[in-house]
Design a protein around this motif. Structure first.
Motif, mmCIF file in Angstrom:
data_model
loop_
_atom_site.group_PDB
_atom_site.id
_atom_site.type_symbol
_atom_site.label_atom_id
_atom_site.label_comp_id
_atom_site.label_asym_id
_atom_site.label_seq_id
_atom_site.Cartn_x
_atom_site.Cartn_y
_atom_site.Cartn_z
ATOM 1 N N SER A 66 0.828 -1.216 0.000
ATOM 2 C CA SER A 66 0.000 0.000 0.000
ATOM 3 C C SER A 66 0.857 1.259 0.000
ATOM 4 C CB SER A 66 -0.913 0.010 1.231
ATOM 5 O OG SER A 66 -0.146 0.345 2.387
ATOM 6 N N GLU B 212 -15.095 8.034 3.288
ATOM 7 C CA GLU B 212 -15.158 6.632 2.881
ATOM 8 C C GLU B 212 -15.121 6.606 1.340
ATOM 9 O OE1 GLU B 212 -18.523 4.268 4.895
ATOM 10 O OE2 GLU B 212 -18.953 6.318 5.475
ATOM 11 N N GLU C 279 -11.364 3.006 5.159
ATOM 12 C CA GLU C 279 -11.495 1.786 4.351
ATOM 13 C C GLU C 279 -11.911 0.609 5.227
ATOM 14 O OE1 GLU C 279 -10.293 0.770 1.010
ATOM 15 O OE2 GLU C 279 -9.561 2.687 0.221
ATOM 16 N N CYS D 235 -14.798 -0.992 2.972
ATOM 17 C CA CYS D 235 -14.528 -1.226 1.547
ATOM 18 C C CYS D 235 -13.134 -1.783 1.295
ATOM 19 C CB CYS D 235 -14.753 0.062 0.751
ATOM 20 S SG CYS D 235 -13.730 1.464 1.261
ATOM 21 N N GLY D 236 -12.278 -1.803 2.313
ATOM 22 C CA GLY D 236 -10.894 -2.236 2.106
ATOM 23 C C GLY D 236 -10.685 -3.732 2.242
ATOM 24 N N PHE E 93 -7.067 -2.038 -1.345
ATOM 25 C CA PHE E 93 -7.823 -0.886 -0.847
ATOM 26 C C PHE E 93 -8.613 -0.252 -1.997
ATOM 27 C CE2 PHE E 93 -4.436 -1.237 2.372
ATOM 28 C CZ PHE E 93 -5.255 -1.419 3.484
ATOM 29 N N ALA E 94 -9.833 0.183 -1.670
ATOM 30 C CA ALA E 94 -10.733 0.702 -2.709
ATOM 31 C C ALA E 94 -10.159 1.942 -3.395
ATOM 32 C CB ALA E 94 -12.098 1.026 -2.091
ATOM 33 N N HIS E 95 -9.377 2.734 -2.651
ATOM 34 C CA HIS E 95 -8.857 3.973 -3.261
ATOM 35 C C HIS E 95 -7.888 3.698 -4.395
ATOM 36 C CE1 HIS E 95 -5.785 3.328 0.054
ATOM 37 N NE2 HIS E 95 -5.002 3.518 -0.969
ATOM 38 N N GLU E 96 -7.364 2.463 -4.476
ATOM 39 C CA GLU E 96 -6.440 2.135 -5.567
ATOM 40 C C GLU E 96 -7.119 2.248 -6.927
ATOM 41 O OE1 GLU E 96 -4.435 -1.650 -4.841
ATOM 42 O OE2 GLU E 96 -4.631 -1.271 -2.693
ATOM 43 N N ALA F 41 -4.987 5.785 6.336
ATOM 44 C CA ALA F 41 -6.181 4.983 6.038
ATOM 45 C C ALA F 41 -6.496 4.102 7.242
ATOM 46 C CB ALA F 41 -5.978 4.117 4.793
ATOM 47 N N SER G 130 -8.333 0.673 8.552
ATOM 48 C CA SER G 130 -8.792 -0.633 8.095
ATOM 49 C C SER G 130 -9.323 -1.394 9.305
ATOM 50 C CB SER G 130 -7.622 -1.392 7.458
ATOM 51 O OG SER G 130 -8.016 -2.669 7.030
#
Ligand SMILES: *Cc1c(COP(=O)(O)O)cnc(C)c1O
Length: 393
Positions: free
Chosen positions: A86, A182, A216, A219-220, A228-231, A240, A242
């Motif tokens: 990450s 989020e 996250e 959603c992570g 991770f969703a932000h990717e 972040a 988790s």
């Protein structure tokens, strides 16, 4: 329902389980359910995953807890793996999502004061978000229901509309320390942020010297098909949080941060007695063994595409009862027409053998374990179709 000594903060369903196996739960009254709730995105690898059982039993026979006064090799290993995979350089382990957010908030405030800006302590959050149930995280969530009766809300949280960059920018003041969102809203109704918005948040934070925090917790950890969703938006936060899936059912959370963001977190600034103990982090490593294995995340993407196709068909067949389906990966919301209260839909689904979870905006939330196969999706789709056919307003 029989009286219990449990503080009644939950309106519990009168149903309990004695055993779980993969995507199935077996109730104490002898019924089998397809579990598309995963204990609210926690049982990321389903129930009694053989690798997790093995890791838990092995570590359980060796060592559970030593306290953070000593080095914890299992935790160091897990932190290193999370960072390698990450944006982060450092990890603080917690026992829950709310604590991971508390740590994120403290890291952001400390960063500003450490850099000569103690006046910058406010965090801008989004309406409809959920960040946990501690005093600071209910203030961050900001909802009336979360805050009612618990005294003055913890100072320092501002709120703007979700997915609206102009509103976010307009809310920044000389006291702002960070922005916290989020990437995919969970409790609030399964609402993914646009990738442009997430990119815009990064640029805004860079421009104003703010830290970007992504929550996250739901959603992570692979749920959207990336760790991770932000990717998906090709955006990196500074911090972040988790939790949920990270322990696969064992209580574990984590605050991930860049070295720069966490520069003020020196010895004595934060702590947790249990956080990241050998048992918890051994299990966390077990979860990562599976999630980071070659091909696993691409299998999550493939099965989520298959689920989406099935839900598109369902939406077409029941367009009078379903407003829309939205989400990311294996985090899906079926927004039901107002005439059909979501609580009734969830009950009807359960009576037909499928466990789903309600979310805001009259949404049926599907958070299946990431180990599901096409046969599970077919079974869920058949139950959804039957239930929506039978549903009366
Ligand atoms: C569940 C959740 C939390 C809180 O996690 P707990 O483990 O219940 O404290 C925070 N943020 C999000 C997005 C969540 O879904």
């Amino acid at each position: 329902m029989t009286e219990t000594a449990m503080m009644p903060t939950y309106a519990r369903i009168d149903l309990s389980f004695e055993r779980g196996e993969g995507a199935y739960l077996f109730s104490t009254d002898g019924r089998r359910f397809l579990d598309f709730g995963s204990g609210i995105a926690v049982n990321a690898l389903g129930h009694s995953h053989p690798h997790l059982v093995k890791v838990l039993q092995e570590q359980g026979a060796k060592l559970w807890h030593t306290s953070n006064l000593f080095r914890i090799p299992e935790g160091e290993k897990l932190a290193g793996r999370l960072c390698d995979a990450s944006f982060a350089d450092q990890v603080f382990f917690t026992n829950s999502g709310a604590e991971a957010l508390e740590c994120s908030i403290k890291v952001a405030r400390k960063y500003q004061s450490h850099n000569g800006h103690p006046e910058k302590y406010r965090i801008i959050c989004c309406n409809g978000s959920f960040h946990g149930r501690t005093l600071a995280t209910i203030a961050a969530g900001g909802g009336e229901k979360l805050l009612a009766g618990f005294g003055p809300a913890v100072e320092g949280f501002d709120h703007v509309a979700f997915d609206n960059l102009n509103e976010m920018k307009a809310a920044i003041t000389p006291e702002t320390a960070a922005i916290m969102v989020e990437p995919v809203i969970g409790e609030g109704g399964i609402i993914p942020a646009s990738h442009e918005y997430l990119k815009g948040l990064r640029e805004t934070c860079d421009e104003f010297g703010l830290l970007l925090i992504f929550d996250e917790v739901q959603c992570g950890l692979g749920r959207t098909g990336k760790l991770f969703a932000h990717e998906w938006a090709d955006v990196q936060p500074d911090i972040a949080a988790s939790a949920k899936g990270i322990g696969g059912g064992f209580p574990l959370g984590a605050c991930l941060a860049t070295k720069e963001a966490a520069a003020g977190m020196v010895p004595g600034t934060h702590g947790s007695t249990y956080g990241g103990n050998p048992l918890a982090t051994a299990v966390g490593n077990g979860v990562l063994d599976v999630v980071m294995a070659p091909g696993f995340l691409s299998s999550v993407i493939a099965i989520s595409n298959y689920l989406n196709e099935a839900l598109e068909k369902l939406t077409k067949r029941h367009s009078d009862k379903i407003d829309l389906v939205r989400g990311a990966g294996l985090m899906v919301g079926i927004k039901v027409a107002e005439a059909y209260p979501v609580g009734n839909v969830i009950t009807a689904l359960r009576e037909n053998g499928l466990i789903a979870i309600p979310a805001a905006e009259n949404t049926v939330r599907l958070l299946p374990p990431m180990i599901i196969e096409q046969s599970h999706v077919d079974e869920a789709a058949a139950i959804l179709d039957k239930t929506f056919s039978e549903l009366e307003g």
